[in-house]
Design a protein around this motif. Structure first.
Motif, PDB file in Angstrom:
ATOM      1  N   TYR A  31       0.829  -1.207   0.000  1.00  0.00           N
ATOM      2  CA  TYR A  31       0.000   0.000   0.000  1.00  0.00           C
ATOM      3  C   TYR A  31       0.863   1.257   0.000  1.00  0.00           C
ATOM      4  CZ  TYR A  31      -3.188   3.614   1.623  1.00  0.00           C
ATOM      5  OH  TYR A  31      -3.899   4.776   1.737  1.00  0.00           O
ATOM      6  N   LEU A  32       1.840   1.308   0.876  1.00  0.00           N
ATOM      7  CA  LEU A  32       2.698   2.490   0.985  1.00  0.00           C
ATOM      8  C   LEU A  32       3.629   2.623  -0.213  1.00  0.00           C
ATOM      9  CD1 LEU A  32       3.536   2.262   4.792  1.00  0.00           C
ATOM     10  CD2 LEU A  32       1.970   3.857   3.676  1.00  0.00           C
ATOM     11  N   LEU A  37      -1.748   4.984  -6.561  1.00  0.00           N
ATOM     12  CA  LEU A  37      -2.514   4.007  -7.344  1.00  0.00           C
ATOM     13  C   LEU A  37      -3.380   3.143  -6.438  1.00  0.00           C
ATOM     14  CD1 LEU A  37       0.224   2.879  -9.911  1.00  0.00           C
ATOM     15  CD2 LEU A  37      -1.749   4.344 -10.368  1.00  0.00           C
ATOM     16  N   MET A  38      -2.847   2.790  -5.266  1.00  0.00           N
ATOM     17  CA  MET A  38      -3.603   1.961  -4.328  1.00  0.00           C
ATOM     18  C   MET A  38      -4.858   2.682  -3.852  1.00  0.00           C
ATOM     19  SD  MET A  38      -2.391  -1.131  -3.646  1.00  0.00           S
ATOM     20  CE  MET A  38      -2.890  -1.565  -1.994  1.00  0.00           C
ATOM     21  N   GLN A  39      -4.757   3.977  -3.579  1.00  0.00           N
ATOM     22  CA  GLN A  39      -5.925   4.731  -3.123  1.00  0.00           C
ATOM     23  C   GLN A  39      -7.024   4.727  -4.181  1.00  0.00           C
ATOM     24  OE1 GLN A  39      -3.989   8.463  -2.135  1.00  0.00           O
ATOM     25  NE2 GLN A  39      -4.145   8.049   0.055  1.00  0.00           N
ATOM     26  N   GLU A  40      -6.626   4.842  -5.450  1.00  0.00           N
ATOM     27  CA  GLU A  40      -7.617   4.807  -6.523  1.00  0.00           C
ATOM     28  C   GLU A  40      -8.245   3.423  -6.631  1.00  0.00           C
ATOM     29  OE1 GLU A  40      -8.110   6.144 -11.202  1.00  0.00           O
ATOM     30  OE2 GLU A  40      -6.290   6.663 -10.098  1.00  0.00           O
ATOM     31  N   LEU A  45     -13.169  -0.184  -5.345  1.00  0.00           N
ATOM     32  CA  LEU A  45     -13.747  -1.313  -4.621  1.00  0.00           C
ATOM     33  C   LEU A  45     -14.570  -0.896  -3.405  1.00  0.00           C
ATOM     34  CD1 LEU A  45     -10.717  -3.765  -4.782  1.00  0.00           C
ATOM     35  CD2 LEU A  45     -12.937  -4.091  -5.873  1.00  0.00           C
ATOM     36  N   GLY A  46     -14.540   0.394  -3.047  1.00  0.00           N
ATOM     37  CA  GLY A  46     -15.273   0.833  -1.872  1.00  0.00           C
ATOM     38  C   GLY A  46     -14.673   0.312  -0.586  1.00  0.00           C
ATOM     39  N   ILE A  47     -13.345   0.389  -0.460  1.00  0.00           N
ATOM     40  CA  ILE A  47     -12.639  -0.122   0.713  1.00  0.00           C
ATOM     41  C   ILE A  47     -11.985   1.047   1.461  1.00  0.00           C
ATOM     42  CG2 ILE A  47     -10.833  -1.696   1.533  1.00  0.00           C
ATOM     43  CD1 ILE A  47     -11.084  -3.213  -1.070  1.00  0.00           C
ATOM     44  N   ARG A  48     -12.059   1.028   2.779  1.00  0.00           N
ATOM     45  CA  ARG A  48     -11.364   2.030   3.579  1.00  0.00           C
ATOM     46  C   ARG A  48      -9.851   1.867   3.454  1.00  0.00           C
ATOM     47  NH1 ARG A  48     -15.158   0.345   7.429  1.00  0.00           N
ATOM     48  NH2 ARG A  48     -13.533  -0.799   8.555  1.00  0.00           N
ATOM     49  N   GLU A  49      -9.133   2.955   3.580  1.00  0.00           N
ATOM     50  CA  GLU A  49      -7.674   2.890   3.554  1.00  0.00           C
ATOM     51  C   GLU A  49      -7.169   2.272   4.859  1.00  0.00           C
ATOM     52  OE1 GLU A  49      -5.661   6.484   2.383  1.00  0.00           O
ATOM     53  OE2 GLU A  49      -7.436   7.153   1.275  1.00  0.00           O
ATOM     54  N   PRO A  50      -6.164   1.405   4.784  1.00  0.00           N
ATOM     55  CA  PRO A  50      -5.612   0.812   6.006  1.00  0.00           C
ATOM     56  C   PRO A  50      -4.830   1.854   6.802  1.00  0.00           C
ATOM     57  CG  PRO A  50      -4.301   0.170   4.103  1.00  0.00           C
ATOM     58  CD  PRO A  50      -5.499   0.909   3.571  1.00  0.00           C
ATOM     59  N   SER A  51      -4.871   1.754   8.116  1.00  0.00           N
ATOM     60  CA  SER A  51      -4.102   2.678   8.965  1.00  0.00           C
ATOM     61  C   SER A  51      -2.730   2.069   9.208  1.00  0.00           C
ATOM     62  CB  SER A  51      -4.828   2.920  10.289  1.00  0.00           C
ATOM     63  OG  SER A  51      -5.102   1.692  10.932  1.00  0.00           O
ATOM     64  N   CYS A  52      -1.865   2.269   8.254  1.00  0.00           N
ATOM     65  CA  CYS A  52      -0.531   1.654   8.284  1.00  0.00           C
ATOM     66  C   CYS A  52       0.406   2.477   9.165  1.00  0.00           C
ATOM     67  CB  CYS A  52       0.028   1.549   6.872  1.00  0.00           C
ATOM     68  SG  CYS A  52      -0.920   0.430   5.820  1.00  0.00           S
ATOM     69  N   LYS A  53       0.642   2.001  10.386  1.00  0.00           N
ATOM     70  CA  LYS A  53       1.492   2.728  11.329  1.00  0.00           C
ATOM     71  C   LYS A  53       2.946   2.273  11.246  1.00  0.00           C
ATOM     72  CE  LYS A  53      -2.404   3.415  14.479  1.00  0.00           C
ATOM     73  NZ  LYS A  53      -2.975   3.117  15.822  1.00  0.00           N
ATOM     74  N   GLU A  54       3.133   0.972  11.203  1.00  0.00           N
ATOM     75  CA  GLU A  54       4.496   0.450  11.163  1.00  0.00           C
ATOM     76  C   GLU A  54       4.917   0.038   9.760  1.00  0.00           C
ATOM     77  OE1 GLU A  54       4.810  -2.680  13.989  1.00  0.00           O
ATOM     78  OE2 GLU A  54       4.073  -1.464  15.665  1.00  0.00           O
ATOM     79  N   GLY A  55       3.955  -0.117   8.873  1.00  0.00           N
ATOM     80  CA  GLY A  55       4.287  -0.491   7.495  1.00  0.00           C
ATOM     81  C   GLY A  55       4.366  -1.979   7.267  1.00  0.00           C
TER      82      GLY A  55
END
Length: 383
Positions: A31-32, A37-40, A45-55
Motif C-alpha cells: 500500500y505504501l 494508485l492503491m488509493q484509486e 472497490l469501496g474499501i477504507r484505507e488501512p491505517s498503516c502505522k508500522e508499514g
C-alpha cells in the motif's frame, strides 16, 4: 468505429484491483509503496484505507469495510427517492425454474428493480452524477448520447439534484423514448445516426460550446466503478447466501461497464472456475441497449471475456417472450439477447454442471413497438 485510447493508468489501477481481490487482503508494504494508485484502486472497490502505522501490517478486506456498502433497508423504508435507489440494492436474484434441471440451475439478476429507468443504467447514472458533483459541485446542464435507459436515469437523478439534461437519441430507437424522457423533463433531440457511439464526439463538442458537461457513459470510469463497488459485490454475497456452485455469468455488451466489472471481480477472486459470456447483436441487427464489440468498448479490453455471442433481433424478442410466458417476467430485448446467448451456449455443450447467472438489464415496457412489429409479422407468416 468509436476509438477509445489506451489508458495506462487505468490499466495499472485495475491490475492492483485484481491482485487485491485475488489475495483478499492488503499489505501495508504494498500500500505504501504505490499509495497513489492503491488509493484509486480502493476507491473502485469501496474499501477504507488501512491505517498503516508500522508499514508491516496486513489487513483482510472484511476489516476494511469491503461489504459495508451492501446494506439494504431491512423494512424498505427510505428517507429520499435517491436513497430508494442505492439502499434498495441488491437487486433480486431469482431461480428460473422453467430453464433449470438437476444438473443446470439458471438464475436471473433483475436489474429492472432499479426505480428510475427500471434498468441497470440507474447505477451508472447515480455514480456519474454523484462523482461529478463531489468533485466540482457545479450545477450545470448535463449532455448525454443515449438509447433511452441512461437518459432516464440521468434525468431522474438530475431532477433530484436540481440539474437540467439534454439528451441525444439515435433515429433507430422506439418513439416511446421521446415521450418518456420529455415527461421526465429532459430536452430531447433525435440524431440521424443509428448508434449512440456514432455521435458521442458531436455531443462532447456541443457540450463544450454551450458550457455544459458531457458525462459520457462510454468513457466515464464511474461506470465501471459502481459495478465493481456494488453490482459485483452484491452478486458475490447472493451467490454465498444461496450456496451456488457458480459456473458462469452472462450479460449484454453495452458500454461494457457491468460485464467488465463482473469479469474482473469474479475471475480475480475465483479464477477461471467462473466463465463470463457476453451477448452482442449479430451483424446488421439492432438490439436496444447492446452493441457490437468493434463499435468501441473501453473496459472490455482490460478483462477476460470467455466468449461474445452473436444474437439476432428476432432471437432476442423470441426469448424475451419466452421468459414472459414461462416465468411471468416482462423483460427487455437485451435480456432476451442474454437468454438467447445462454441457449446457444447450452446447445453447443459449453456449459458445465452448476449454476449460471443471467444479468437481465431492463424491463420490457419501453419496447412495445418492437414486440408489436414482431407479433404482426408472426401473424402474417402464420397466415
Amino acid at each position: 468505429m468509436y476509438i477509445i485510447g489506451k489508458d495506462e493508468r487505468l490499466e495499472k489501477v485495475l491490475g492492483i484491483v485484481a491482485e487485491i481481490l485475488k489475495k483478499g487482503k492488503i499489505s501495508c508494504n504494498e500500500y505504501l509503496g504505490e499509495k497513489d494508485l492503491m488509493q484509486e484502486a480502493l476507491s473502485f472497490l469501496g474499501i477504507r484505507e488501512p491505517s498503516c502505522k508500522e508499514g508491516t501490517e496486513t489487513y483482510h478486506l472484511d476489516h476494511l469495510g469491503f461489504f459495508d456498502d451492501i446494506s439494504p433497508s431491512r423494512l424498505r423504508v427510505f428517507s429520499s427517492t435517491e436513497e430508494l435507489l442505492y439502499k434498495n440494492w441488491p437487486t433480486p436474484l431469482v431461480l428460473l425454474r422453467s430453464l433449470s434441471n438437476h444438473n443446470l440451475r439458471v438464475w436471473a439478476k433483475l436489474e429492472f428493480f432499479n426505480p428510475f429507468s427500471m434498468s441497470v443504467k440507474d447505477r451508472i447514472g447515480w455514480s456519474m452524477i454523484t462523482d461529478y458533483l463531489a468533485k466540482y459541485n457545479n450545477p450545470t446542464v448535463l449532455y448525454e448520447a443515449t438509447s433511452t435507459n441512461t437518459g432516464m436515469a440521468l434525468t431522474a437523478l438530475a431532477n433530484i439534484k436540481g440539474l437540467k439534461v439534454k439528451l441525444f437519441l439515435p433515429y433507430t430507437i422506439q418513439k416511446a423514448s421521446d415521450i418518456i424522457l420529455r415527461i421526465m423533463g429532459a430536452e430531447v433531440q433525435r440524431v440521424q445516426k443509428s448508434l449512440t457511439v456514432e455521435f458521442v464526439g458531436d455531443v462532447d463538442e456541443l457540450a463544450k460550446r454551450e458550457g455544459g458537461i458531457h458525462l459520457n457513459q462510454f468513457e466515464n470510469n464511474s461506470n465501471l466503478k459502481v459495478h465493481l463497488r456494488y453490482t459485483a459485490k452484491e452478486l458475490d454475497l447472493q451467490v454465498r447466501e444461496a450456496s451456488l456452485k457458480l459456473r458462469g455469468i452472462i450479460g449484454g455488451v453495452g458500454t461494457s461497464g457491468h460485464l467488465s466489472a463482473l469479469s474482473l471481480y469474479f475471475k480475480s477472486k475465483y479464477g477461471d472456475n467462473v466463465k463470463v459470456y457476453g451477448a452482442q447483436p449479430a451483424p446488421g441487427n439492432v438490439i436496444p441497449g447492446i452493441r457490437r464489440v468493434e463499435t468501441g468498448m473501453k473496459w472490455l479490453h482490460y478483462v477476460k471475456i470467455d466468449k461474445v455471442q452473436d444474437v439476432t433481433s428476432s432471437e432476442a424478442i423470441e426469448q424475451a417472450i419466452r421468459i414472459a410466458r414461462s416465468e411471468g417476467l416482462f423483460v427487455g430485448l437485451s435480456s432476451g439477447a442474454v437468454m438467447a446467448t445462454f441457449e446457444k451456449l447450452k446447445k453447443n455443450g459449453a456449459l458445465q454442471e452448476g449454476d449460471y447467472v443471467l444479468i437481465f438489464p431492463d424491463h420490457g415496457f419501453k419496447y412495445i413497438e418492437q414486440f408489436a412489429t414482431y407479433l404482426e409479422e408472426t401473424k402474417r407468416q402464420d397466415g
